[in-house]
Design a protein around this motif. Sequence first.
Motif, PDB file in Angstrom:
ATOM      1  N   ASP A 122       0.856  -1.188   0.000  1.00 53.23           N
ATOM      2  CA  ASP A 122       0.000   0.000   0.000  1.00 53.23           C
ATOM      3  C   ASP A 122       0.892   1.238   0.000  1.00 53.23           C
ATOM      4  OD1 ASP A 122      -2.003   1.868   0.167  1.00 53.23           O
ATOM      5  OD2 ASP A 122      -2.603   1.371   2.225  1.00 53.23           O
ATOM      6  N   TYR A 123       0.854   1.981  -1.098  1.00 54.75           N
ATOM      7  CA  TYR A 123       1.736   3.138  -1.237  1.00 54.75           C
ATOM      8  C   TYR A 123       1.313   4.302  -0.350  1.00 54.75           C
ATOM      9  CZ  TYR A 123       3.141   0.558  -5.386  1.00 54.75           C
ATOM     10  OH  TYR A 123       3.581  -0.414  -6.235  1.00 54.75           O
ATOM     11  N   GLU A 124       0.032   4.468  -0.140  1.00 49.19           N
ATOM     12  CA  GLU A 124      -0.470   5.586   0.671  1.00 49.19           C
ATOM     13  C   GLU A 124       0.045   5.512   2.102  1.00 49.19           C
ATOM     14  OE1 GLU A 124      -2.406   8.219  -0.209  1.00 49.19           O
ATOM     15  OE2 GLU A 124      -2.551   7.605  -2.303  1.00 49.19           O
ATOM     16  N   THR A 125      -0.006   4.318   2.692  1.00 54.27           N
ATOM     17  CA  THR A 125       0.392   4.140   4.094  1.00 54.27           C
ATOM     18  C   THR A 125       1.785   3.543   4.247  1.00 54.27           C
ATOM     19  OG1 THR A 125      -0.593   1.939   4.178  1.00 54.27           O
ATOM     20  CG2 THR A 125      -2.007   3.793   4.814  1.00 54.27           C
ATOM     21  N   ASN A 126       2.438   3.231   3.135  1.00 52.45           N
ATOM     22  CA  ASN A 126       3.742   2.582   3.133  1.00 52.45           C
ATOM     23  C   ASN A 126       3.671   1.220   3.841  1.00 52.45           C
ATOM     24  OD1 ASN A 126       6.450   2.206   2.577  1.00 52.45           O
ATOM     25  ND2 ASN A 126       7.152   3.439   4.298  1.00 52.45           N
ATOM     26  N   LYS A 181       9.718  -4.420  -8.175  1.00 53.46           N
ATOM     27  CA  LYS A 181       8.738  -3.601  -8.902  1.00 53.46           C
ATOM     28  C   LYS A 181       7.980  -2.688  -7.938  1.00 53.46           C
ATOM     29  CE  LYS A 181       4.801  -3.906 -12.006  1.00 53.46           C
ATOM     30  NZ  LYS A 181       3.770  -4.753 -12.569  1.00 53.46           N
ATOM     31  N   SER A 182       7.604  -3.221  -6.766  1.00 55.09           N
ATOM     32  CA  SER A 182       6.863  -2.401  -5.803  1.00 55.09           C
ATOM     33  C   SER A 182       7.712  -1.238  -5.305  1.00 55.09           C
ATOM     34  CB  SER A 182       6.361  -3.246  -4.634  1.00 55.09           C
ATOM     35  OG  SER A 182       7.402  -3.622  -3.760  1.00 55.09           O
ATOM     36  N   ARG A 183       9.009  -1.445  -5.156  1.00 51.65           N
ATOM     37  CA  ARG A 183       9.901  -0.353  -4.723  1.00 51.65           C
ATOM     38  C   ARG A 183      10.016   0.722  -5.804  1.00 51.65           C
ATOM     39  NH1 ARG A 183      12.308  -1.271  -0.018  1.00 51.65           N
ATOM     40  NH2 ARG A 183      12.399  -3.411   0.701  1.00 51.65           N
ATOM     41  N   GLU A 184      10.105   0.267  -7.052  1.00 46.76           N
ATOM     42  CA  GLU A 184      10.177   1.229  -8.156  1.00 46.76           C
ATOM     43  C   GLU A 184       8.876   2.030  -8.252  1.00 46.76           C
ATOM     44  OE1 GLU A 184      11.057  -1.347 -11.436  1.00 46.76           O
ATOM     45  OE2 GLU A 184      13.184  -1.522 -10.895  1.00 46.76           O
ATOM     46  N   GLU A 185       7.754   1.346  -8.137  1.00 48.27           N
ATOM     47  CA  GLU A 185       6.457   2.025  -8.202  1.00 48.27           C
ATOM     48  C   GLU A 185       6.273   2.960  -7.006  1.00 48.27           C
ATOM     49  OE1 GLU A 185       3.621  -1.136  -8.489  1.00 48.27           O
ATOM     50  OE2 GLU A 185       3.980  -1.428 -10.637  1.00 48.27           O
ATOM     51  N   TYR A 186       6.754   2.560  -5.848  1.00 54.02           N
ATOM     52  CA  TYR A 186       6.657   3.409  -4.660  1.00 54.02           C
ATOM     53  C   TYR A 186       7.514   4.667  -4.826  1.00 54.02           C
ATOM     54  CZ  TYR A 186       6.739   4.910   0.209  1.00 54.02           C
ATOM     55  OH  TYR A 186       6.629   5.648   1.357  1.00 54.02           O
ATOM     56  N   LYS A 246       7.609  10.439  -5.865  1.00 55.58           N
ATOM     57  CA  LYS A 246       8.016  11.524  -6.753  1.00 55.58           C
ATOM     58  C   LYS A 246       6.792  12.330  -7.191  1.00 55.58           C
ATOM     59  CE  LYS A 246      10.229  12.286 -11.220  1.00 55.58           C
ATOM     60  NZ  LYS A 246      10.797  11.619 -12.405  1.00 55.58           N
ATOM     61  N   GLN A 247       5.730  11.625  -7.573  1.00 55.65           N
ATOM     62  CA  GLN A 247       4.500  12.304  -7.988  1.00 55.65           C
ATOM     63  C   GLN A 247       3.892  13.099  -6.834  1.00 55.65           C
ATOM     64  OE1 GLN A 247       3.456  12.618 -11.074  1.00 55.65           O
ATOM     65  NE2 GLN A 247       5.146  11.308 -11.764  1.00 55.65           N
ATOM     66  N   GLN A 248       3.971  12.549  -5.616  1.00 55.55           N
ATOM     67  CA  GLN A 248       3.461  13.253  -4.439  1.00 55.55           C
ATOM     68  C   GLN A 248       4.241  14.548  -4.210  1.00 55.55           C
ATOM     69  OE1 GLN A 248       0.491  11.755  -4.056  1.00 55.55           O
ATOM     70  NE2 GLN A 248       0.736  11.829  -1.848  1.00 55.55           N
ATOM     71  N   ARG A 249       5.574  14.478  -4.335  1.00 56.75           N
ATOM     72  CA  ARG A 249       6.410  15.682  -4.172  1.00 56.75           C
ATOM     73  C   ARG A 249       6.078  16.730  -5.228  1.00 56.75           C
ATOM     74  NH1 ARG A 249      10.382  11.888  -3.212  1.00 56.75           N
ATOM     75  NH2 ARG A 249      11.203  12.083  -5.305  1.00 56.75           N
ATOM     76  N   LEU A 250       5.928  16.284  -6.481  1.00 56.47           N
ATOM     77  CA  LEU A 250       5.590  17.212  -7.559  1.00 56.47           C
ATOM     78  C   LEU A 250       4.224  17.849  -7.335  1.00 56.47           C
ATOM     79  CD1 LEU A 250       6.864  15.205 -10.679  1.00 56.47           C
ATOM     80  CD2 LEU A 250       7.886  17.262  -9.666  1.00 56.47           C
TER      81      LEU A 250
END
Length: 190
Positions: free
Chosen positions: A65-69, A144-149, A154-158
Motif C-alpha cells: 500500500d503506497y499511501e500508508t507505506n 517492482k513495488s519499490r520502483e512504483e513506490y 516523486k509524484q506526491q512531491r511534484l
Amino acid sequence: MIKMFIESFKNMFQKPDTIKYPFEPSPPPKGRYRGTILYEESLCIFCDKCENVCPPGAILFEIVDYETNKREYNYNPYLCIYCGACVDECPKADEGCLVQDDTTTPVLGRELPKDKKLGYLVNRVENPKELEKAWDELEKRAKKSREEYAEFKKQQRLKKQREKKAAEAKKKAEEQKENTSSTNTENKPS
C-alpha cells in the motif's frame, strides 16, 4: 609413549564423550544459538535495515500500500545462513521485533513450517517444491513495488510543489489586487 598407552587404557573403561546422533537427538547447544529468525510485525518500523544487511537476501519487504507505506515481511528460512546480522542491525530487536530463536527450521520435506512470525511467503506457499519459484516471483514483485513506490513518492512531491506554487501565485495575485484597489482609493478625488 607410556603416558599415551596409560591414557588409552583408561579410556577403554570410561563412558564415551561422543553422542549417539543417528539414534538419539543431539543435545541442545549451550550459549547463544543461531536459529530461525522470528519477526513481530506490530513492532516493526519498516526501516528495511534487516533486508539491506542480509548477506544471502533471505529477507524481503514487499510494499503493498503506497499511501500508508504498508509492507509485508517475507523470510526464506531455507535461504538464510543464520548469521544474525539482521537481528544485530534491527533497531527494535531489544523489544522483540526481530529475534533469533533457539530452534532450527525443519528440513524441507512434505510441508513447510507455518508460523505467522516467519512472514507472509512461507505461510502462503502450500507445496515445498514451489518455494523457490515463489521466492523468485516475490523478488521481482518486491523490486517492482519499490520502483512504483519511488515513482509514487516523486509524484506526491511534484503535486505538493504545484500546490505550493499555486498557493503562492494566488497569494501574490490577492496582494496585487489589494495594492491596486488601495492605490485606486487614494487617487480618487474627494
